[in-house]
Design an enzyme around this catalytic site. Structure first.
Site, PDB file in Angstrom:
ATOM      1  N   SER A  94       1.009  -1.438   0.680  1.00  0.00           N
ATOM      2  CA  SER A  94       0.483   0.003  -0.056  1.00  0.00           C
ATOM      3  C   SER A  94       0.746   1.277   0.331  1.00  0.00           C
ATOM      4  O   SER A  94       1.823   1.313   0.284  1.00  0.00           O
ATOM      5  CB  SER A  94      -0.989   0.041   1.565  1.00  0.00           C
ATOM      6  OG  SER A  94      -0.316  -0.022   2.693  1.00  0.00           O
ATOM      7  N   ILE A 101      -0.824   5.954   4.652  1.00  0.00           N
ATOM      8  CA  ILE A 101      -1.569   7.260   4.302  1.00  0.00           C
ATOM      9  C   ILE A 101      -1.581   7.650   5.648  1.00  0.00           C
ATOM     10  O   ILE A 101      -1.381   8.972   5.294  1.00  0.00           O
ATOM     11  CB  ILE A 101      -2.996   5.891   5.249  1.00  0.00           C
ATOM     12  CG1 ILE A 101      -3.038   4.182   3.637  1.00  0.00           C
ATOM     13  CG2 ILE A 101      -4.091   7.152   5.416  1.00  0.00           C
ATOM     14  CD1 ILE A 101      -4.163   3.617   4.157  1.00  0.00           C
ATOM     15  N   THR A 117       5.422   0.640   1.548  1.00  0.00           N
ATOM     16  CA  THR A 117       6.181  -0.311   0.381  1.00  0.00           C
ATOM     17  C   THR A 117       6.361   0.498  -1.014  1.00  0.00           C
ATOM     18  O   THR A 117       6.592   0.442  -2.003  1.00  0.00           O
ATOM     19  CB  THR A 117       6.061  -1.048   0.712  1.00  0.00           C
ATOM     20  OG1 THR A 117       6.590  -1.212   2.260  1.00  0.00           O
ATOM     21  CG2 THR A 117       6.746  -2.527  -0.198  1.00  0.00           C
ATOM     22  N   ASP A 153      -9.429   0.279  14.249  1.00  0.00           N
ATOM     23  CA  ASP A 153      -8.879  -0.038  12.901  1.00  0.00           C
ATOM     24  C   ASP A 153      -9.225  -1.931  13.258  1.00  0.00           C
ATOM     25  O   ASP A 153      -8.210  -2.693  13.120  1.00  0.00           O
ATOM     26  CB  ASP A 153      -7.915  -0.172  12.332  1.00  0.00           C
ATOM     27  CG  ASP A 153      -6.743  -0.723  13.326  1.00  0.00           C
ATOM     28  OD1 ASP A 153      -6.598  -0.950  14.908  1.00  0.00           O
ATOM     29  OD2 ASP A 153      -5.378  -0.714  13.288  1.00  0.00           O
TER      30      ASP A 153
END
Lengths: 512, 512
Positions: free
Chosen positions: A194, A197, A203, A256
Site C-alpha cells: 500500500s 496513509i 512500500t 482499526d
C-alpha cells in the site's frame, strides 16, 4: 415521481448520491440518508441528501450517478422510494451487540462495495465492530466476503508465499530485501503493497522510486511469469476493494477493528499458501507490548488456518526507525545499497533475514536465517531484484547515486552530550511529512544516531531533505514544538508532566 | 494555499463542507474528512471532500460556506490545514470505552452545533454512546451542554410545569387535553412539541390543524403572558439545537442512546421545575415491558433531580392507538370534540386525566385525577384551549366540523367474526403514512374497533382517509401485505413462522 436531471459536477467518493428538494422528499415520504431508486432504462439505488438549493422538480446528481445511468442535463428520470436494504437490518443487529453470521456479513460487504451504504451506516458498523470486539468467526466471514467481492489472482503454483508487516515503524524497507531473497530460491511471491496513509512512506511509495508499481491483475500475472516475484501497488489490482472503503472510515475515526480481515483477505485474494507476518512492537509502535503481540499473532495464525494459509508471525523491535533513512527515495536508496552489499545497515539486514528466514523454515528448509543471509551476501538477491525491476518496466541497471534526493536540507545537531535515550516514531513521521514525504519522493530524513548511540554536544543527529524550500520552514515549525529523539543521561527520570485540562492524544497508525 | 471559489449550489445539511481537487489535497497533505481553514476577512473551519471533478486551483463550496464567508464565484481565498479539533480526541476516547467528563462532552456538543464534526464522527459518537451504554453522569453532562449550546427561556415564575411522552403510540393526542387542563388551574406550561419523524402525526402536526405553531422564543414568551400556556413547534425556538443534529443520526441508525438527554435538555431549556413523563408500554410500543419502563422511569427521575426538575413518571398501556383516530386533522378533531364534551373517548380521557392528575399531585394538590376530570367536564379546559388558540393566532371559535378531512376514503370490513385480538402500531403508522400523513394533514385512519371489541363478519373495522386518490392505491398496496389488526378467537395460538434466511426487523420509533 418524474424529475429532471440537474448535474452537480461533484463526485461523492464512489457512492451514488442524489439531492432532492425538501418538498419532493416530503411527497415521496423520504428522509435524508434514506434511499431512492433512480430509473431510466437502467435502475440504480442512490442515497438521498435533502437540499433547499435544488429546485422542486429536479434531482441533483453526482458524477457517480451521472456515469452509472449516462444522464444528461434536464433529461427526465423516475425517482421512487427504494426498498429497505437487508444489510441495514444486519448492521442494526450488530449495533445491538449480536454476532453476525456469514450470509449477513456478506450482504453488508456486498452493499458496501456497490455503494449502497451511507457514510453514517459504514461508520456505525465499523464503530460497532470496534466496540463489540470482532471475534474470529466474524473476522473469518469478513475476510472471505472481502475476497468474494473483489478480483482474485489465479497462479498455477502449489506454493505461493507472501509477507506482511502490521506497520507502524518509519523507514521499514524490509520488503525490498525480503521479496528478492525469497524469490531467489525459486518461490513465487506476488507482493502487493500500500501507499502511505498516515506514514511518511508506504512500500508502494518506496518501490516506485525503483520501478513502476501500478498494474492490473493481468499485467501482474505476466510479471510473475517473468520474475516469479513482484512488488506492486495493491490499490490498482482490485483485490478486496471493500478494504479500501473500510480503511477510509477507520482512518477518520482512528480505530482499526478490521485489521485482521484486511490483511488476510488481501493474502487470500492473491492465493497465498504460506505467510510470514511481522509485528513491530514497542512504545512508539502500533502494538505496545509483547503480550499484546503474542495474542495478535495467535489470532492471525488461527485466521490463516481457517483460510487455508500456513502462517508464522515474528515479533520485532519497533521503537525506532528501521535502518537510517525515512522517506521514499532515501529508503529505496538504502535498500539498494544493502542489496548491493555497498553498505552495512545491521538492524535492517537482521530484520530482513529474520522475515525471510522464518519463511524458509515455514517452507521446510533448515537454518532459514543463515540461508537468507547467504543469499543476500552472495549478490543473488540483488540480481533477483534487478530481474523484478526489469519485469515491472524499470531500469534494471539503476545505481544508488541515480536516485534523486531533495536538494534543500536542514542539519540538526545535538545541544548536549549524552546518549540517545528514545526516538519517537510519530514525531519522526510528522517531520518527514512536513518535509514533503510521501508525495515528494525526494523528501525525508537521514539519521546519524539511533537509540543507545553516544552523542557529543554539537554532533550531527539527523538531516532533513526536502524538494521545496518552504517545506524546510514547515519542518522548522514542527521541530520548534516536537522533538523526534531525546539525548540525555541514563539516569534522567521525568517523562512528562500533565497540567490542567489535558487533551490525551494516542498514537494511531492505519497503514497496514 | 490560495484557491479560487467555485460555488456548487448545494447545501450540506448545516455543516460547512468544501471540495478540493486531489492534487491540491496532496499538496496540503490532507485527507478526505479532515479539516481546512478557509479565510477571507473571516476565518472558518470546513470539512474536506476530495473530488476529481473540481479543477486544481479551485475550492468547491457549499451554500453553508458561501453564506458564512459571503463568497462570490472565482473570488480568491486562503485555504490551510486546520488544527486538529480537541473534540475529536474526546470522541476517540469514547470509542475506547472511556467515560467522558463534562468539559469533554461540552467540547463535542459545541463542535457539533458549530458544524465542525463530520457525519462519520457524529455517527461513531452516537454508536459508541449506544454500545457503551451511556450512564447517568454522561446523560447529565449531555443534557447540560445541550442546554448551554442553545437558547433558554426566561419565564418569571417560581413554578413552571411541563409534560412529555416517550412516544411510540399512534393517535396520542393527550397533550391537546393535558395542557389546557393544567393551565386552567393557573399554572404556566410552556409546551414545545415535535413534528412526526417516523410516526403518522407529531403533537406539533396535530396542533397546527387548530392554530399556528411556529414561533421564535420571544414570541413564545408573549403567548405565555397572554394565556400562561402554549403548544408550539420545538424546531423553531432553537432550544437545545444539538438534539436536532443527534436525532438525524439516531434516526438513520435506528438507535436512540440520547433519549434521556434529549428529553430533559428541552425541559431544562424552558425552565421547567415540575415534569410528568408518560411511558407508553407494551408489545408494539417503544418500551416493551413494565420492568423496562420502571428502570427508565428511575433514570428519568434521577436525571430530573440532578437538573433541578421535580419529575413523576406514569407507565401507560401502549399496545394500540389512543382514542379512535390517527392523522393530524382527525386527531385534532377528536381532541376538540372531547374538550367540548361532544364525544366520550374513554381511553383518551383516562390517559389525559392520569397525566394531568399526576402533575396536580406533584404540585401538592390532592385527588389529582378527579380534579383533572372535573376541569375537563366543566368546560374550563375547552375555554382555556380557545384562549391558547387565540394567543397563538388561530381561530378561537373553531368547531370540529370546520376541520377538513381527506375526501377519498377506503372502508375496511372484517372477513370473519370474532374479537380484535391485537393491533400493530407499526403497521397502523405505515398505513397512515401511505395515506399521506403527516404531510397531508387530512389523511389518516378512524377505528371503529379496538382490542377486545367483538366483531361480526362484514362489520366495519376502520376507515382510511386521504387527500389524493393515488395515495389510496398506496394504502391498498400496504394492506395487501400487512395487517394492522387481527380478528380471531381467543384460543388462536400461532404468532408467526420463521423460514430459512430470515431478516429480523425490529420496531423503531425515534419520535420523542
Amino acid at each position: 415521481m418524474q424529475l429532471k436531471v440537474k448535474i452537480l459536477n461533484i463526485d461523492s467518493g464512489g457512492r451514488p448520491i442524489v439531492f432532492l428538494n425538501n418538498k419532493d422528499a416530503d411527497e415521496l415520504n423520504i428522509n435524508a440518508s434514506e434511499r431512492v431508486t433512480v430509473q431510466t432504462k437502467k435502475k440504480i439505488t442512490a442515497i438521498v441528501n435533502i437540499s433547499t438549493t435544488i429546485e422542486s422538480g429536479f434531482l441533483g446528481v453526482t458524477e457517480e450517478v451521472k456515469k452509472l445511468l449516462s444522464l444528461k442535463q434536464n433529461s427526465r428520470i423516475n425517482v421512487d422510494i427504494a426498498p429497505f436494504p437487508k444489510s441495514l437490518q444486519f448492521i442494526r443487529n450488530k449495533l445491538s451487540g449480536k454476532k453476525l453470521l456469514y450470509p449477513e456479513i456478506h450482504e453488508i460487504v456486498q452493499d458496501l462495495v456497490e455503494g449502497n451504504l451511507s457514510e453514517n451506516e459504514i461508520s456505525a458498523f465499523v464503530t460497532a465492530l470496534h466496540m463489540d470486539k470482532i471475534d474470529l468467526d466474524e473476522a473469518t466471514s469478513l475476510s472471505l466476503s472481502m475476497v468474494n467481492t473483489g478480483k482474485t489472482l489465479s497462479i498455477d503454483k502449489k506454493v505461493i508465499v507472501d509477507k506482511h508487516s502490521i506497520g507502524g515503524v518509519p523507514g521499514d524497507k524490509t520488503t525490498l530485501l525480503v521479496v528478492p531473497i525469497i524469490a531467489s530460491e525459486g518461490f513465487t511471491i506476488p507482493k502487493t503493497s500500500s501507499r502511505a496513509i498516515t506514514s511518511a512512506a508506504g512500500t508502494a511509495d518506496r518501490t516506485e522510486v525503483l520501478m513502476p508499481v501500478k498494474f492490473t491483475t493481468d499485467k501482474m500475472l505476466q510479471i510473475l511469469k517473468k520474475s516469479n516475484a513482484c512488488i506492486v501497488w495493491g490499490g490498482a489490482v482490485e483485490l478486496a476493494p471493500a478494504d479500501d472503503i473500510f480503511v477510509k472510515t477507520e482512518f477518520s475515526l482512528h480505530i482499526d477493528p478490521l485489521l485482521l480481515p484486511s490483511i488476510m483477505s488481501k493474502k487470500k485474494a492473491v492465493g497465498a499458501t504460506h505467510l510470514v507476518v511481522d509485528i513491530p512492537t514497542g512504545r512508539g509502535a502500533k502494538i505496545k507490548t509483547t503480550g499484546e503481540a503474542d495474542l495478535l499473532a495467535r489470532d492471525i495464525i488461527e485466521l490463516g488456518r481457517r483460510l487455508g494459509i500456513h502462517t508464522h508471525c515474528i515479533v520485532t523491535f519497533g521503537e525506532q526507525p528501521i535502518g537510517n533513512t525515512v522517506g521514499p527515495a532515501l529508503e529505496a536508496k538504502e535498500a539498494l545499497e544493502v542489496l548491493m552489499n555497498q553498505k552495512q545497515v545491521p538492524d535492517l539486514i537482521d530484520k530482513a533475514c529474520n522475515v525471510a528466514g522464518s519463511m524458509f523454515e515455514l517452507l521446510g528448509k533448515k537454518k532459514g536465517y543463515a540461508l537468507a543471509k547467504k543469499i543476500l551476501e552472495s549478490g543473488k538477491a540483488e540480481q533477483k531484484m534487478r530481474e523484478i525491476i526489469k519485469a515491472q518496466g524499470g531500469n534494471p541497471f539503476i545505481r544508488p547515486e541515480d536516485i534523486p534526493i531533495g536538494k534543500y536540507s536542514l542539519l540538526i545537531r545535538s545541544e548536549k552530550s549524552g546518549q540517545v535515550l528514545w526516538m519517537e516514531n510519530k514525531i519522526i513521521v510528522n517531520v518527514g511529512r512536513a518535509a514533503g514525504a510521501p508525495k515528494d519522493k525526494g523528501a525525508g530524513i537521514v539519521f546519524n544516531k539511533k537509540i543507545g548511540d553516544s552523542v557529543e554536544k554539537g554532533e550531527l543527529l539527523f538531516t532533513i531533505f526536502s524538494e521545496k524550500a518552504h517545506k524546510i520552514d514547515r519542518v522548522k515549525y514542527v521541530l520548534s514544538t516536537q522533538t523526534p529523539l531525546g539525548v540525555g543521561k541514563k539516569s534522567d527520570m521525568l517523562i512528562h508532566t500533565i497540567t490542567e485540562s489535558p487533551v490525551v492524544e494516542r498514537t494511531f497508525v492505519i497503514d497496514r
